[in-house]
Design a protein around this motif. Structure first.
Motif, mmCIF file in Angstrom:
data_model
loop_
_atom_site.group_PDB
_atom_site.id
_atom_site.type_symbol
_atom_site.label_atom_id
_atom_site.label_comp_id
_atom_site.label_asym_id
_atom_site.label_seq_id
_atom_site.Cartn_x
_atom_site.Cartn_y
_atom_site.Cartn_z
ATOM 1 N N GLY B 74 -4.574 -12.348 11.310
ATOM 2 C CA GLY B 74 -3.998 -13.719 11.325
ATOM 3 C C GLY B 74 -3.925 -14.124 10.111
ATOM 4 O O GLY B 74 -4.584 -13.944 8.973
ATOM 5 N N PRO B 75 -3.442 -15.447 9.649
ATOM 6 C CA PRO B 75 -3.756 -16.176 8.502
ATOM 7 C C PRO B 75 -4.930 -16.673 8.277
ATOM 8 O O PRO B 75 -5.750 -17.016 9.230
ATOM 9 N N GLY B 76 -5.518 -16.632 6.946
ATOM 10 C CA GLY B 76 -6.776 -17.157 6.773
ATOM 11 C C GLY B 76 -7.635 -15.944 6.273
ATOM 12 O O GLY B 76 -9.011 -16.071 5.988
ATOM 13 N N LEU B 77 -6.949 -14.622 6.089
ATOM 14 C CA LEU B 77 -7.838 -13.697 5.867
ATOM 15 C C LEU B 77 -7.707 -13.290 4.162
ATOM 16 O O LEU B 77 -8.907 -13.201 3.493
ATOM 17 N N LEU B 78 -6.783 -14.021 3.458
ATOM 18 C CA LEU B 78 -7.028 -13.805 1.867
ATOM 19 C C LEU B 78 -7.778 -14.630 1.458
ATOM 20 O O LEU B 78 -8.011 -15.717 1.804
ATOM 21 N N GLY B 79 -8.607 -14.286 0.446
ATOM 22 C CA GLY B 79 -9.493 -14.988 -0.408
ATOM 23 C C GLY B 79 -10.860 -14.924 0.115
ATOM 24 O O GLY B 79 -11.791 -15.469 -0.348
ATOM 25 N N GLN B 80 -10.884 -14.380 1.389
ATOM 26 C CA GLN B 80 -12.061 -14.105 2.244
ATOM 27 C C GLN B 80 -13.134 -12.953 1.744
ATOM 28 O O GLN B 80 -12.516 -11.998 1.039
ATOM 29 N N ILE B 81 -14.094 -12.956 2.090
ATOM 30 C CA ILE B 81 -15.014 -11.826 1.996
ATOM 31 C C ILE B 81 -15.788 -11.559 3.184
ATOM 32 O O ILE B 81 -16.402 -12.512 4.016
ATOM 33 N N VAL B 255 -4.151 -7.051 -2.300
ATOM 34 C CA VAL B 255 -5.151 -6.122 -2.568
ATOM 35 C C VAL B 255 -6.433 -6.216 -1.703
ATOM 36 O O VAL B 255 -6.828 -7.473 -1.542
ATOM 37 N N ILE B 256 -6.736 -5.198 -1.105
ATOM 38 C CA ILE B 256 -7.957 -5.063 -0.250
ATOM 39 C C ILE B 256 -8.949 -4.335 -0.885
ATOM 40 O O ILE B 256 -8.663 -3.081 -1.406
ATOM 41 N N TYR B 257 -10.170 -4.943 -1.345
ATOM 42 C CA TYR B 257 -11.163 -4.226 -2.153
ATOM 43 C C TYR B 257 -12.333 -4.043 -1.016
ATOM 44 O O TYR B 257 -12.949 -4.847 -0.623
ATOM 45 N N VAL B 258 -12.606 -2.798 -0.827
ATOM 46 C CA VAL B 258 -13.632 -2.357 0.008
ATOM 47 C C VAL B 258 -14.774 -2.014 -0.634
ATOM 48 O O VAL B 258 -14.833 -0.892 -1.326
ATOM 49 N N SER B 285 -3.478 -17.584 -9.096
ATOM 50 C CA SER B 285 -4.741 -17.047 -9.276
ATOM 51 C C SER B 285 -4.669 -15.802 -8.302
ATOM 52 O O SER B 285 -3.908 -15.667 -7.304
ATOM 53 N N LEU B 286 -5.466 -14.788 -8.938
ATOM 54 C CA LEU B 286 -5.538 -13.478 -8.294
ATOM 55 C C LEU B 286 -6.138 -13.469 -6.816
ATOM 56 O O LEU B 286 -5.962 -12.829 -6.215
ATOM 57 N N MET B 287 -7.069 -14.403 -6.518
ATOM 58 C CA MET B 287 -7.501 -14.534 -5.276
ATOM 59 C C MET B 287 -6.821 -14.752 -4.119
ATOM 60 O O MET B 287 -7.038 -14.450 -3.263
ATOM 61 N N GLU B 288 -5.713 -15.337 -4.740
ATOM 62 C CA GLU B 288 -4.685 -15.573 -3.595
ATOM 63 C C GLU B 288 -3.964 -14.512 -2.746
ATOM 64 O O GLU B 288 -3.428 -14.795 -1.672
ATOM 65 N N LEU B 292 -11.745 -9.214 0.519
ATOM 66 C CA LEU B 292 -12.933 -8.291 0.036
ATOM 67 C C LEU B 292 -13.595 -7.989 1.486
ATOM 68 O O LEU B 292 -13.805 -8.689 2.283
ATOM 69 N N VAL B 293 -13.923 -6.636 1.672
ATOM 70 C CA VAL B 293 -14.931 -6.280 2.564
ATOM 71 C C VAL B 293 -15.909 -5.694 1.949
ATOM 72 O O VAL B 293 -16.201 -4.806 1.237
ATOM 73 N N ALA B 294 -17.358 -6.193 2.346
ATOM 74 C CA ALA B 294 -18.374 -5.840 1.606
ATOM 75 C C ALA B 294 -19.510 -5.132 2.404
ATOM 76 O O ALA B 294 -19.894 -5.894 3.537
ATOM 77 N N ASN B 295 -19.840 -3.962 2.396
ATOM 78 C CA ASN B 295 -21.089 -3.491 3.104
ATOM 79 C C ASN B 295 -21.746 -3.002 1.814
ATOM 80 O O ASN B 295 -21.650 -1.706 1.323
ATOM 81 N N THR B 296 -22.734 -3.589 1.237
ATOM 82 C CA THR B 296 -23.610 -3.349 -0.047
ATOM 83 C C THR B 296 -24.454 -2.208 0.418
ATOM 84 O O THR B 296 -24.814 -2.155 1.643
#
Ligand code: ATP
Ligand code: MG
Lengths: 467, 594
Positions: B74-81, B255-258, B285-288, B292-296
């Motif tokens: 839903g909305p609110g995913l973009l810009g998040q990690i 863009v989805i960066y995993v 702005s690129l962040m818009e 990001l999905v992060a499992n370091t």
């Protein structure tokens, strides 16, 4: 329950105790073990099942008689006490003093495993640290919060290099010193004494917390030692706001101990007998370096990794390189030519350099000069290789200039005295002095403005001043 | 009725939990550590835990959550990690501090946040509702209009659609009467299980290149929107940089960066730098447009396996809205290692280097989720997948690299010698390939340069000729080369330094628009051709090699084209003048009697 002692060990080998199950024993729980001589050992539960409990024993399982072994489950994770008093002290891997002074008294205890840092809590490291070593500052700059290992081999001067970094590391224009956490695994007595004397001579001893496991100490203790040391480092950095420099040596000894226990447990081996989870395990250690938002302190980590048979593709340097933020690679060849520090430039890398150098940090031309030196030295090594095949006299004019550049670069730039500290300005000037041995035409990674400002036209074609 | 823990072995937990289905999520112990049932053996469920199992005991309770691992869409995913199971990491940082707590469940999407909803004016009560239809839109960021979709499995008749206005995420915006009279309440978000690919109408041909602004990628080894690509390479060769450059500059909508088992600082780098960077295509702005999905590498290994599926499901969701989505996964090798670790602990028979037998099929199934498609709602959208591969010891014959190579169409092989010489991007022109070059050529020839394919082929031929010549030089020395061969070496070097090398850190050259890519390549080839002609006229190769213009050609890429300035056109002009002068000089020589 923590008061009760059980005699339920079935077998003890390879640093592991296989025990009959006791109800309510949690994974990771700390245990106290008493052997038939009444001596105490410490351990940790690494598997808990209905039919067996597996405990790794940090003092090893030599001379443990299953029949005559009593175990107490302490019903708590493996924690160590923390206070400012860790500085100036010497501990073993489980955090017990080994300097004949009383144990640390503190109510604050923390789990040695730490907890993974939330990536959203991290701050990107960008403050340039001047180590005074040209090959590092100029070409592989270290920044506060970075993890930058030294890849070495037996007989190479990694200890001298690590000690020199500890002595000289500072932030240009800042007074504050680093607190040092020194973690040694499988080190010889002489090496340990070298560090101790070096710290003493440079007057930093009171600012160092040492965690030592010598070559003849139990190998299993090496599994917990870096965790104990890093728990202290995190306390110093994030509770006491200190900038901490952690030197860990030698990670290869750590990995051997891990392999030993993994084999005893029957884990599926992947490359060279190391368990498949070696990557994740090493990452748990290395990723504890860094900076955290709104905390003043930082953890900069310089691990030493020796490359078995000088092989950089061996799993330990290989996996380390996949986790850390670059590597400083030592070369046997440079060392045998008497060049100290024998840092081999092509495979060395600092990934965090890009954001810690340049206009606001070191000097505006720094990124381009470093790139140019790398490119020119790579070309020079090709020429040297060619010269060894066809003879130096067959080389073209500009190729001969490359040969001279390579020699001068290794002798004067990479090489420096063990007590010599160069400012970053001196290092960059030296870069230009060396680049000026090459025709201007060849220097296409720097800008025309850089050339106008720094290229020393009169130096071209002249013999380099010998060091 | 809760079950109970029997055995704890790292992240693998055996529990007595009759009747539970494989794939279902569970909570373990008082701490409520989250896990997923991955297999069943009689009454025992085998669970992989997404969080550390430290301090759990045999006998601890296990309860089922009743659904498989799903994501909120839903909305609110973009810009998040998010972490590997879609926990919002910024929110966790605010609520729980520097380190990751265990057993904490937070909604991925903020429930109370309100969004300005505009219903689709074409919809009215009584209309037939099908999966994938757009109910209305919400401005998710300045650049991205979020299209609120009917979830994939909802059919029926529209009873009521909310009027324009502000609605919080959980507010109902439509009532739909399904078959059998059941009324569905549709909200601004829905859930989807990550291991099930989202349905679409049909697959479509990929036609347009994904433009990354990186010359070696776009011009030499192109990838298409909806394509699948891989970046293998030893440590430090530049996989992450390639993927970050794509995340920065690619002409995708989303863009989805995993970050899968890699460094925490690399994600921070994106979080700190992207908001300040401008998207060259939208000017915002690129962040818009980024998520990001992060499992370091230091986070629990099992959630690493999940993170890839979480990422690709999010990608499919934006695809279904009609967007071109790029997902980069750094690194698929860490994902494969997570499979290996779980397989090993389950006692499965390893086949190669400890990997389970299903490695190849899992990899293929993952990449199969790439593609350009017609959505259920009749729009076009695409998911482009780009995976980094980290072969142990840099050996490309190892299982993950070799299986990936069989699956992907574009393969950017990074080379250690190139990286050691700081030739970046260190994409090896011999070992890399693209099966999309012919399709890309059609686009380039129509949109940018009719001779694109020809120039590309000439440059590649020159590079491989130079590799051959270098081998000869290394055997017998440079004297063995003819002047034309000597010049070919220089020509190849012009291509390498003037076109292929492209520093991500150079403010001008980090992004190279298509027209400049073509112009630079043309300029280098022109130089090479002119030089060849001069050689034929008798100009000594030494004289050509002394031309100051050669250094200028290599710096051309870094010169800014500000205002009316066109450094490449100026260069071509200067080249014509200087080679013209030489031609005159030597043509006169030739006329003189010998
Ligand atoms: N295009 C580029 N421009 C400039 N520098 C680059 C480029 N590509 C790579 N580099 C340099 O190489 C370094 C290593 O690159 P990167 O971190 O992408 O490697 P990697 O292949 O992802 O390694 P690992 O597998 O260990 O994660 C970067 O920090 C940067 O200094
Ligand atoms: Mg990387």
């Amino acid at each position: 329950m923590s008061g009760q002692e059980y005699r339920c060990v079935d077998a003890a080998r390879g640093g592991l105790m296989f025990m009959r199950p006791v109800p309510g024993v949690g994974l990771g729980e700390r245990v106290r073990i008493r052997d038939d001589q009444g001596r105490e050992r410490t351990g940790q539960v690494i598997r808990s099942a209905e039919d067996v409990i597996l405990v790794q024993v940090f003092e090893g399982t030599d001379h443990l008689n299953p029949e005559q072994t009593w175990v107490r489950f302490l019903n708590e994770p493996f924690t160590v006490p923390l206070s400012r008093e860790v500085l100036g002290r010497v501990f073993n891997g489980t955090g017990e003093p080994r300097d004949e002074r009383p144990p640390l008294l503190s109510r604050l205890r923390r789990n040695v495993n730490g907890a993974p840092v939330n990536p959203a809590a991290r701050a990107y490291p960008r403050e340039f640290i001047e180590t005074g070593m040209s090959a590092i500052d100029g070409l592989n700059s270290l920044v506060r919060g970075q993890k930058l290992p030294i890849f070495s081999g037996s007989g190479l001067p990694h200890n001298q290099l690590a000690a020199q970094i500890v002595r000289q590391a500072r932030l240009p224009g800042e007074e504050s010193d680093f607190a040092i956490v020194f973690a040694a695994m499988g080190m010889s007595y002489n090496e340990a004494r070298f560090f101790q004397e070096d710290f003493e001579a440079s007057g930093v001893l009171g600012n160092v917390a040492m965690f030592i496991n010598l070559a003849d100490d139990p190998a299993i203790e090496r599994l917990i030692l870096p965790r104990t040391a890093l728990t202290a480092a995190e306390y110093l950095a994030y509770d006491l706001d200190l900038h901490v420099l952690v030197v860990i040596t030698d990670m290869t000894q750590y990995a051997s101990a891990l392999r030993e226990v993994a084999t005893a447990k029957g884990d599926v081996p992947s490359r060279k007998g190391y368990p498949g989870y070696l990557y994740s395990d090493l990452a748990e250690i290395y990723e504890r370096a860094g900076r955290i938002k709104a905390r003043h302190g930082s953890i900069t980590m310089v691990p030493v990794v020796s490359m078995p048979s000088d092989d950089i593709t061996h799993p330990i340097p290989d996996l380390t390189g996949y986790i850390t933020e670059g590597q400083i690679v030592l070369s046997r060849e440079l060392n045998s030519q008497g060049i100290y520090p024998p840092i081999y430039i092509p495979p060395s890398l600092s990934r965090l350099m890009k954001d810690g150098i340049g206009k606001d940090f070191t000097r505006e031309d720094h990124p381009r000069v470093a790139s140019q030196i790398y490119a020119s030295y790579a070309r020079a090594l090709e020429v040297r290789n060619l010269a060894s095949i066809i003879g130096a006299e067959e080389l073209s004019g500009s190729d001969r200039e490359y040969l001279r550049f390579a020699d001068a670069f290794e002798q004067q730039f990479v090489g420096q005295a063990a007590d010599e500290g160069r400012s970053i300005g001196q290092t960059l000037d030296l870069c230009w002095q060396l680049l000026s041995l090459l025709p201007q035409q060849e220097l296409t990674r720097v800008s025309e403005a850089d050339l106008a400002a720094h290229y020393q036209a009169e130096a071209a074609g002249e013999a380099p001043v010998s060091a | 009725m809760p079950g109970k823990v029997l055995t704890l072995n790292g992240p693998i937990v055996n529990a007595e939990l009759p009747g539970i289905a494989t794939g279902e999520q569970v909570l373990i112990g008082e701490l409520e550590v989250v896990g997923e049932v991955i297999a069943r053996q009689q009454d025992q469920a085998i669970i992989q835990a997404y969080e550390s199992t430290e301090s759990l005991c045999p006998g601890d309770p296990v309860t089922s959550l009743g659904h498989p691992l799903s994501v909120e869409l839903g909305p609110g995913l973009l810009g998040q990690i998010f972490d590997g199971i879609q926990r919002p990491l910024q929110a966790l940082f605010s609520s729980h501090g520097d380190t990751l707590p265990r057993g904490v469940r937070l909604d991925a999407l903020e429930r109370e946040r309100s969004w300005c909803f505009t219903p689709d004016p074409g919809l009215k009560s009584g209309d037939t509702i099908r999966p994938g239809m757009i109910l209305g839109t919400v401005p998710e960021t300045e650049t991205i209009e979020h299209r609120v979709l009917v979830p994939p499995n909802i059919h029926g008749e529209l009873m009521e659609l909310a009027p324009a206005g502000d609605y919080c995420l959980k507010g109902v915006i439509a009532h739909v009467r399904g078959s059998g009279g059941r009324v569905h309440e549709l909200r601004l978000f829905h859930r989807w299980p990550v291991r099930t690919p989202r349905p679409y109408e049909r697959r479509d041909h990929a036609v347009a290149p994904l433009l990354t602004g990186q010359r070696i990628l776009d011009t030499f080894f192109p990838l298409l929107k909806g394509g699948k690509g891989a970046v293998p390479g030893p440590f430090g060769a530049g996989k992450t940089m390639v993927q970050q450059q794509i995340a920065r500059w690619a002409d995708a909508d989303i863009v989805i960066y995993v970050g899968c088992g890699e460094r925490g600082n690399e994600l921070v780098d994106i979080l700190e730098s992207f908001p300040k960077l401008t998207d060259p295509h939208s000017g915002r702005s690129l962040m818009e447009r980024t998520l990001l999905v992060a499992n370091t590498s230091n986070m629990p290994v099992v959630a690493r396996e999940a993170s890839i599926y979480v990422g690709v499901t999010l990608a499919e969701y934006y695809r279904d809205q009609g967007y071109d989505v790029v997902m980069v996964a750094d690194s698929t090798s860490r994902w494969a290692e997570a499979l290996r670790e779980v397989g090993g602990r389950l006692g499965e028979m390893p086949v190669e280097e400890g990997y389970p037998a299903y490695l190849a099929s899992r990899l293929a199934a993952f990449y199969e989720r790439a593609g350009r498609i017609e959505t259920q709602g009749g729009r076009r959208g695409s998911v482009t997948l780009i995976g980094a591969v980290s072969p142990p010891g840099g050996d490309f014959s190892e299982p993950v690299t070799s299986h990936t190579k069989d699956i992907v169409e574009t393969f950017w092989a990074l080379s250690k010698p190139l990286a050691d010489a700081r030739h970046y991007p260190a994409v090896d022109w011999i070992d890399s390939f693209s099966g999309y070059a012919a399709t890309a050529a059609r686009w380039w020839e129509k949109e940018v340069d009719p001779e694109w394919a020809d120039h590309r082929a000439r440059a590649l031929a020159l590079l491989s000729q130079a590799d051959e010549l270098t081998r000869i030089v290394n055997l017998v020395g440079p004297e063995a080369l003819s002047p034309a061969q000597r010049w070919a070496l220089e020509g190849a070097d012009l291509i390498k330094q003037g076109v292929l090398q492209q520093s991500a850190l150079d403010p001008v050259d980090s992004y190279c628009p298509p027209a400049k890519q073509v112009a630079l390549l043309r300029a280098m080839l022109q130089f090479y051709d002119d030089g060849g002609e001069l050689l034929d006229l008798g100009v000594p190769v030494q004289e050509l090699l002394r031309l100051p213009l050669l250094a200028q050609a290599r710096r051309l890429k870094n010169l800014p084209a500000e205002g009316d300035a066109d450094p490449i056109a100026d260069f071509i002009e200067q080249l014509a003048t200087e080679t013209g002068a030489l031609r005159m000089e030597y043509a006169q020589h030739e006329e003189k009697p010998a």
